[in-house]
Design an enzyme around this catalytic site. Sequence first.
Site, PDB file in Angstrom:
ATOM      1  N   HIS A  15       0.842  -1.195   0.000  1.00  0.00           N
ATOM      2  CA  HIS A  15       0.000   0.000   0.000  1.00  0.00           C
ATOM      3  C   HIS A  15       0.880   1.249   0.000  1.00  0.00           C
ATOM      4  O   HIS A  15       2.099   1.163   0.187  1.00  0.00           O
ATOM      5  CB  HIS A  15      -0.928   0.007   1.231  1.00  0.00           C
ATOM      6  CG  HIS A  15      -0.224   0.077   2.541  1.00  0.00           C
ATOM      7  ND1 HIS A  15      -0.083  -1.001   3.373  1.00  0.00           N
ATOM      8  CD2 HIS A  15       0.398   1.110   3.169  1.00  0.00           C
ATOM      9  CE1 HIS A  15       0.585  -0.650   4.457  1.00  0.00           C
ATOM     10  NE2 HIS A  15       0.894   0.635   4.350  1.00  0.00           N
TER      11      HIS A  15
HETATM   12  P1  TYD Z   1      -1.569  -2.754   7.538  1.00  0.00           P
HETATM   13  O1  TYD Z   1      -1.107  -1.351   7.780  1.00  0.00           O
HETATM   14  O2  TYD Z   1      -2.200  -3.060   6.213  1.00  0.00           O
HETATM   15  O3  TYD Z   1      -0.370  -3.780   7.771  1.00  0.00           O
HETATM   16  P2  TYD Z   1       0.998  -4.028   6.954  1.00  0.00           P
HETATM   17  O4  TYD Z   1       1.289  -2.843   6.107  1.00  0.00           O
HETATM   18  O5  TYD Z   1       1.976  -4.241   8.020  1.00  0.00           O
HETATM   19  O6  TYD Z   1       0.830  -5.263   6.160  1.00  0.00           O
HETATM   20  O7  TYD Z   1      -2.550  -3.155   8.710  1.00  0.00           O
HETATM   21  C1  TYD Z   1      -3.009  -4.477   8.879  1.00  0.00           C
HETATM   22  C2  TYD Z   1      -4.317  -4.418   9.648  1.00  0.00           C
HETATM   23  O8  TYD Z   1      -4.118  -3.844  10.929  1.00  0.00           O
HETATM   24  C3  TYD Z   1      -5.372  -3.583   8.950  1.00  0.00           C
HETATM   25  O9  TYD Z   1      -6.624  -4.228   9.124  1.00  0.00           O
HETATM   26  C4  TYD Z   1      -5.402  -2.299   9.711  1.00  0.00           C
HETATM   27  C5  TYD Z   1      -4.935  -2.696  11.099  1.00  0.00           C
HETATM   28  N1  TYD Z   1      -4.147  -1.625  11.765  1.00  0.00           N
HETATM   29  C6  TYD Z   1      -4.704  -0.941  12.826  1.00  0.00           C
HETATM   30  O10 TYD Z   1      -5.858  -1.180  13.232  1.00  0.00           O
HETATM   31  N2  TYD Z   1      -3.965   0.033  13.445  1.00  0.00           N
HETATM   32  C7  TYD Z   1      -2.706   0.335  13.037  1.00  0.00           C
HETATM   33  O11 TYD Z   1      -2.042   1.239  13.620  1.00  0.00           O
HETATM   34  C8  TYD Z   1      -2.149  -0.381  11.921  1.00  0.00           C
HETATM   35  C9  TYD Z   1      -0.762  -0.078  11.423  1.00  0.00           C
HETATM   36  C10 TYD Z   1      -2.910  -1.366  11.328  1.00  0.00           C
END
Ligand code: TYD
Length: 138
Positions: free
Chosen positions: A55
Amino acid sequence: MKNSVIADCMVMDLPKIRTRNGDITSINNAVDVDFFVKRVYYLYDVPSMADRGAHAHKLLNQLIVAATGSFCIELFDGVDRVKLTLNRPDQGLLIRPGIWRDINEFSGGGICLVLASHEYDESDYIRDYKNFLAWKSR
Ligand code: TYD
C-alpha cells in the site's frame, strides 16, 4: 504529498549509546525525525513467506526500524523502484507519503518497528495498485 519520490526517502543513522551492558537508541520527536510521532506500532511473529505492506499512504510519514532481525522493503514512487534490506536497530528508513511499499523476507524473530506521523486512519491508505498509479499520474 503524492509528488514524493524515492529520493525523498532515506536510510538514516540513528543515535546509538553504547553501554557496557548493551546499546540504546532513542528517537526524539521532531529532532531525530522531521515529524511529530503520533503512533508507534510494530510487526512481529511475521512468517518468512508473508507479504506485508502493499500500500501507499496519502499523508503519513513513517520511520521504519528493524528492531531485531531483518526484512526487505521495496519502495516504488510510480516511476522508480528500490529494494532495501533493513537489519540494524540503529538505522531507520524514512518513508514519505505517496510511496508504495512492499515488505517481506522477514527473518525469524524479525521486528519491524514503525514510528508514524498520524494515528491509524484507513482513509489515508491506497491499497489498490492501479489506484495508486492513477493517483500518482493525476
Ligand atoms: P496494515 O497497515 O495493512 O499492515 P501491513 O502494512 O503491516 O501489512 O494493517 C493491517 C491491519 O491492521 C489492517 O486491518 C489495519 C490494522 N491496523 C490498525 O488497526 N492500526 C494500526 O495502527 C495499523 C498499522 C494497522
